[in-house]
Design a protein around this motif. Structure first.
Motif, short mmCIF file in Angstrom:
data_model
loop_
_atom_site.label_atom_id
_atom_site.label_comp_id
_atom_site.label_asym_id
_atom_site.label_seq_id
_atom_site.Cartn_x
_atom_site.Cartn_y
_atom_site.Cartn_z
N UNK A 51 0.84 -1.20 0.00
CA UNK A 51 0.00 0.00 0.00
C UNK A 51 0.88 1.25 0.00
N UNK A 54 3.73 2.98 2.78
CA UNK A 54 4.06 2.07 3.86
C UNK A 54 5.49 1.56 3.76
N UNK A 60 10.40 3.59 7.57
CA UNK A 60 10.58 2.17 7.37
C UNK A 60 12.04 1.85 7.10
N UNK A 318 12.09 -9.84 4.54
CA UNK A 318 11.24 -10.06 5.71
C UNK A 318 10.32 -8.88 5.92
N UNK A 319 10.89 -7.68 5.89
CA UNK A 319 10.09 -6.47 6.09
C UNK A 319 9.04 -6.32 5.01
N UNK A 322 6.02 -8.81 5.18
CA UNK A 322 5.03 -8.49 6.22
C UNK A 322 4.18 -7.31 5.78
N UNK A 323 4.81 -6.31 5.17
CA UNK A 323 4.07 -5.12 4.76
C UNK A 323 3.11 -5.44 3.62
N UNK A 324 3.59 -6.24 2.67
CA UNK A 324 2.71 -6.60 1.55
C UNK A 324 1.57 -7.48 2.03
N UNK B 223 4.11 -0.53 10.24
CA UNK B 223 4.13 0.27 9.02
C UNK B 223 2.92 -0.05 8.16
N UNK B 224 2.60 -1.36 8.11
CA UNK B 224 1.51 -1.79 7.25
C UNK B 224 0.17 -1.33 7.79
#
Lengths: 356, 333
Positions: A51, A54, A60, A318-319, A322-324, B223-224
């Motif tokens: 998104x 993010x 980040x 990894x980051x 998780x965000x996706x 963050x998400x």
């Protein structure tokens, strides 16, 4: 052997030729450009898939850097060891040991429990100095023990450091009675572990950057770095060229131990506790980072710039996952497959460069 | 130079012997005090098989069991594998069964995989009581003492609902699936969450007991989901890691962190404001009750209750210094 002072120091005798491009700045080796591009590709892909606002944010990026700071330090030391055809499996346990010792000293020296409960630490400066110095000295001693077992007792590094891994962790558990050590003074967490330089860059990141810069300088620009490469490429030839192998390898293990002690200090500052059960994956992550970056597991070849890229590829994966919003189980599969793919693509290019 | 290797071997031998002496002298001192208490009747030997070393909850259970053993004059021994791996636990139990204890207290790493080994104990007439996690075949043990992790997870969901006022996004972070205790917590949590339509569940993250990885994953989750309102951390390492991630993001106190277990560093996080609430099991009582019931069976053939649940206490910054709550917290030594 005469040394030509006009041209840069000669590269050690590699089994293969290295492409040298003088037009590019010497900060990164050209053979790492490809793996660097893969990292950029991953960042772009995650930016598109996540998104908006993010993934690709300063916030980040700082998080990724902060979480990768400990691994950067460990992987820098591991780079030297792997280049010299050595290995250290004990780094996770040494970090835990140094963290336990450091946390115990910090909590007991800074002030009594009743004082700590109200946030007053009358001997904070003393506690911090003693705690930090002890962690780094303890780490160095463990490193020297590793070096002694490998160099003098001639035990293969795999077994020697496997043994140390158990001994160090056991010793940490004995000292802490098997539980995490709390009571790290709050200012240490607030001003160092979570604190930022100029309000923007976290302290642990600054420490990691300094360590990486020093490691890069030593490896790329000093005789010590050159000798490390020589020892890894052909130990017998290095010995006959007059390099004192024993002392040099001992220094590498001691340095690795020192860095583990430094990581312990950062860890204790970030989390406010010494975590007994943690750092078990550190050694695998460090070796993976070094190998992804192009260092050969058999020694003789490698670079710090490659290691840095190698640290960030799994960190970004990894980051990013998780965000996706990839489900955790699929994350493991995806990270594994992408790592294989990335390093395969990189290896193809390196082999082509060698043949050229 | 054959003297050097012989000398170093001698040194290593001396070190090993002295470490062995140090290690066993602690055990012999504790067992001598308990055996002196019962000179008239035979003192029973009981072994406690913990699920893993170095876990504050397990150590609290051990303390409770040790105190009960001291009270009843039972010779008490504890074994625990270095990792929460049922294979390692079975290896240790095979050694335990050879020493023929009178009774067994066991915290299985896996309720199904432990069945075969517990069958062996039953066939040798060694009564067993399970603590914390139950064996899948309940005929193999006299009873179980557990906080019921399923109920604990549900309690966490209820608390999250209370602390967020019933609306918002919530996340779970816990131990890698495979350990029945933490799996049950997650299951209880997720099923109870469905009862609160205002709470939107954004998913679970897993870490293998590593605070750094927990901080990394929780930073990414924050963050998400910038509007995240609460987190349930299923165990100590995830609680500490999440707390640090919250402080790094400047969200400590704004995003509510409800954590399982009352280990000393979690209590510290509670007092400092990273964690809002700790769901603490009465681990000491679990060990104490288990040992007491086993003794009563061995001495008087009193059958223990099929299940005993010493319950939970919810600790907040407000009540954490209350002695009633302090009793539940896990020991710092």
């Amino acid at each position: 052997m005469s040394v030509d002072t006009d041209t840069p120091p000669a590269r050690p005798p590699f089994p293969a030729r290295v492409l040298r491009n003088r037009r590019l700045p010497r900060l990164g080796r050209t053979e790492n450009v490809w793996i660097g591009l893969i990292l950029v590709l991953l960042v772009v892909a995650f930016t598109i898939l996540s998104p908006p606002g993010t993934f690709l944010t300063w916030d980040n990026a700082t998080s990724i850097l902060l979480d990768a700071s400990e691994l950067l330090i460990l992987a820098s030391g591991m780079t030297f060891l792997l280049i010299a055809a050595g290995l250290d499996l004990s780094i996770g346990s040494v970090v835990v040991f140094c963290a336990v010792v450091s946390a115990k000293l910090l909590s007991s020296l800074a002030g009594t429990t009743s004082e700590a409960n109200v946030g007053r630490y009358p001997h904070l400066a003393l506690a911090v100095v003693v705690g930090v110095v002890t962690a780094m000295v303890a780490g160095t001693l463990w490193g020297m023990f590793n070096g002694f077992v490998v160099v003098r007792m001639k035990v293969p590094p795999f077994i020697a450091t496997l043994g140390t891994m158990g001994v160090a962790l056991g010793a940490a558990q004995v000292i802490s009675h098997g539980i995490n050590v709390p009571g790290v003074p709050i200012p240490m967490q607030e001003q160092f572990g979570l604190g930022k330089v100029f309000g923007a860059i976290p302290w642990p990141v600054v420490v990691a950057v300094v360590v990486v810069a020093i490691a890069w300088t030593i490896l790329a620009r000093t005789r010590f770095g050159m000798r490390t490469m020589a020892i890894g490429a052909n130990q017998e030839a290095a010995r006959r060229a007059g390099i004192r192998i024993g002392g040099h390898v001992m220094a590498l293990y001691a340095a690795m131990g020192f860095l583990a002690g430094l990581v312990a200090v950062i860890d204790v500052s970030r989390f406010g506790t010494a975590s007994i059960g943690g750092h078990t994956q550190d050694v695998l992550s460090a070796i993976a980072a070094v190998v992804i970056g192009g260092t050969s597991l058999f020694g003789g070849r490698g670079s710090i710039s490659g290691t840095v890229i190698g640290v960030f590829i799994p960190a970004v994966l990894i980051n990013g996952f998780v965000i996706v919003g990839v489900e955790p189980f699929w994350q493991n599969i995806a990270v594994g497959l992408i790592l294989i793919g990335a390093v395969y693509a990189d290896q193809l290019r390196r082999r082509r460069a060698i043949r050229a | 130079m054959t003297i050097k290797p012989i000398a170093s071997l001698a040194v290593i031998g001396a070190i090993t012997l002295s470490i062995g002496a140090c290690g066993s002298s602690n055990k012999s001192s504790s067992s001598s005090t308990s055996s002196s208490a019962s000179t008239s009747k035979k003192s029973f030997t009981v072994t406690l098989s913990l699920g893993v070393q170095g876990c504050p909850f397990c150590i609290a259970v051990q303390r409770g069991a040790e105190d009960a053993a001291k009270k009843y004059g039972v010779q008490f021994k504890t074994v625990a594998p270095p990792k929460a791996d049922v294979n390692l636990q079975i290896q240790q139990l095979n050694a335990v069964i050879a020493s023929k204890p009178d009774g067994l207290l066991i915290q299985p790493d896996d309720g199904q995989a432990i069945v075969a080994t517990m069958q062996q104990f039953k066939s040798k007439n060694v009564p067993a009581i399970t603590v914390d996690t139950d064996a899948n075949n309940t005929s193999l043990r006299l009873g179980t003492v557990t906080s019921d992790n399923l109920a604990g997870g549900k309690l966490a969901a209820d608390q999250l609902n209370k602390v967020t006022g019933g609306t918002g996004q919530v996340a779970y972070i816990g131990y890698t699936p495979g350990a029945s205790t933490t799996d049950q917590r997650q299951k209880g949590f997720e099923s109870q969450l469905k009862k609160y339509p205002g709470l939107k569940y954004v998913g679970a993250q897993f870490t293998p007991d590593d605070t750094t990885e927990a901080a990394t994953k929780m930073s990414a989750v924050l963050k998400r989901y910038p509007k995240l309102t609460a987190i349930f951390a299923g165990d100590e390492a995830n609680a500490i890691g999440s707390g640090t991630a919250l402080r790094q993001a400047g969200l400590a106190g704004k995003v509510k962190l409800v954590a399982f277990d009352g280990a000393p560093d979690e209590v510290q996080a509670l007092k400092q404001g990273q964690a809002s609430m700790l769901i603490v099991q009465n681990a000491y009582q679990i060990g104490y009750a288990g040992m007491e019931q086993l003794y009563k069976y061995l001495a008087h053939k009193t059958p223990p209750a099929p299940m005993t649940n010493p319950g939970y206490v919810v600790a907040t910054k407000a009540n954490v210094d209350d002695p009633k709550v302090q009793k539940f917290l896990y020991p710092a030594k």
